[in-house]
Scaffold this active site. Structure first.
Site, PDB file in Angstrom:
ATOM      1  N   HIS A 152       0.846  -1.191   0.000  1.00 31.92           N
ATOM      2  CA  HIS A 152       0.000   0.000   0.000  1.00 31.92           C
ATOM      3  C   HIS A 152       0.882   1.241   0.000  1.00 31.92           C
ATOM      4  O   HIS A 152       2.104   1.146   0.017  1.00 31.92           O
ATOM      5  CB  HIS A 152      -0.977  -0.010   1.185  1.00 31.92           C
ATOM      6  CG  HIS A 152      -0.333  -0.020   2.544  1.00 31.92           C
ATOM      7  ND1 HIS A 152       0.242   1.096   3.115  1.00 31.92           N
ATOM      8  CD2 HIS A 152      -0.176  -1.026   3.446  1.00 31.92           C
ATOM      9  CE1 HIS A 152       0.715   0.792   4.313  1.00 31.92           C
ATOM     10  NE2 HIS A 152       0.480  -0.500   4.539  1.00 31.92           N
ATOM     11  N   CYS A 175       3.404  -4.553   6.528  1.00 24.92           N
ATOM     12  CA  CYS A 175       3.183  -4.428   5.087  1.00 24.92           C
ATOM     13  C   CYS A 175       4.425  -3.846   4.404  1.00 24.92           C
ATOM     14  O   CYS A 175       5.389  -3.477   5.065  1.00 24.92           O
ATOM     15  CB  CYS A 175       2.002  -3.505   4.818  1.00 24.92           C
ATOM     16  SG  CYS A 175       0.425  -4.129   5.459  1.00 24.92           S
TER      17      CYS A 175
END
Length: 168
Positions: A131, A143
């Site tokens: 992201h 992430c």
């Protein structure tokens, strides 16, 4: 670990290498770990297939033909004891879950990996996405995060054979 191929996103000390380019990125505050656990803030080591892409249709154009729109009822279950652990769910939802349609732009475009998916083992970690970053150098909860323009470029070029290769 299987050797990286030409369609793979390969994490290096200086960023992600993909299609002959290198993109700065940030990873989890806990570094890279082979023994990933829920809440440790680490990015899991391994070869992770790209299995989905979500985007906010109210904020950005569809980044790829196979991307699915998300809205205010879309969540990601992060409750290790729930049968829907590490899966997309819809509100109202009784278990613990993270809202995908956030107030900030962090999840306007989400690329989903197969870490601990589709059969999730309790406590092994959830929501390992690619992201946009909060800002350069700011770590994630596990992430891999990018400049939003780089993420869009990557999203338009990944396909069914693309993997995220993270060496531990």
């Amino acid at each position: 670990m299987t050797p990286a191929g030409p369609d793979d996103l390969v994490l290096t000390p200086s960023g992600i290498r993909f299609r002959g380019r290198r993109f700065p990125c940030t990873i989890g505050r806990g570094g890279v770990r082979a023994d990933k656990r829920e809440g440790d803030g680490a990015t899991p080591a391994g070869c992770h297939r790209i299995v989905g892409m979500f985007y906010r249709a109210d904020r950005i154009a569809r980044p790829a033909a196979w991307a699915a729109a998300i809205g205010p009822r879309d969540l990601w279950c992060d409750a290790p004891d729930h049968p829907a652990y590490n899966h997309r769910v819809r509100a109202p939802f009784a278990g613990s879950a993270e809202r995908l349609a956030r107030g900030d732009p962090l999840y306007d475009l989400i690329i989903v990996t197969d870490w601990n998916w589709p059969i999730a083992r309790a406590g092994r970690g959830s929501a390992i996405f690619l992201h946009r970053w909060r800002r350069p150098g700011w770590p994630t909860e596990g992430c891999v995060a990018f400049d939003p323009q780089h993420l869009r470029w990557i999203a338009g070029r990944i396909g069914p054979r693309t993997r995220l290769v993270v060496r531990g």
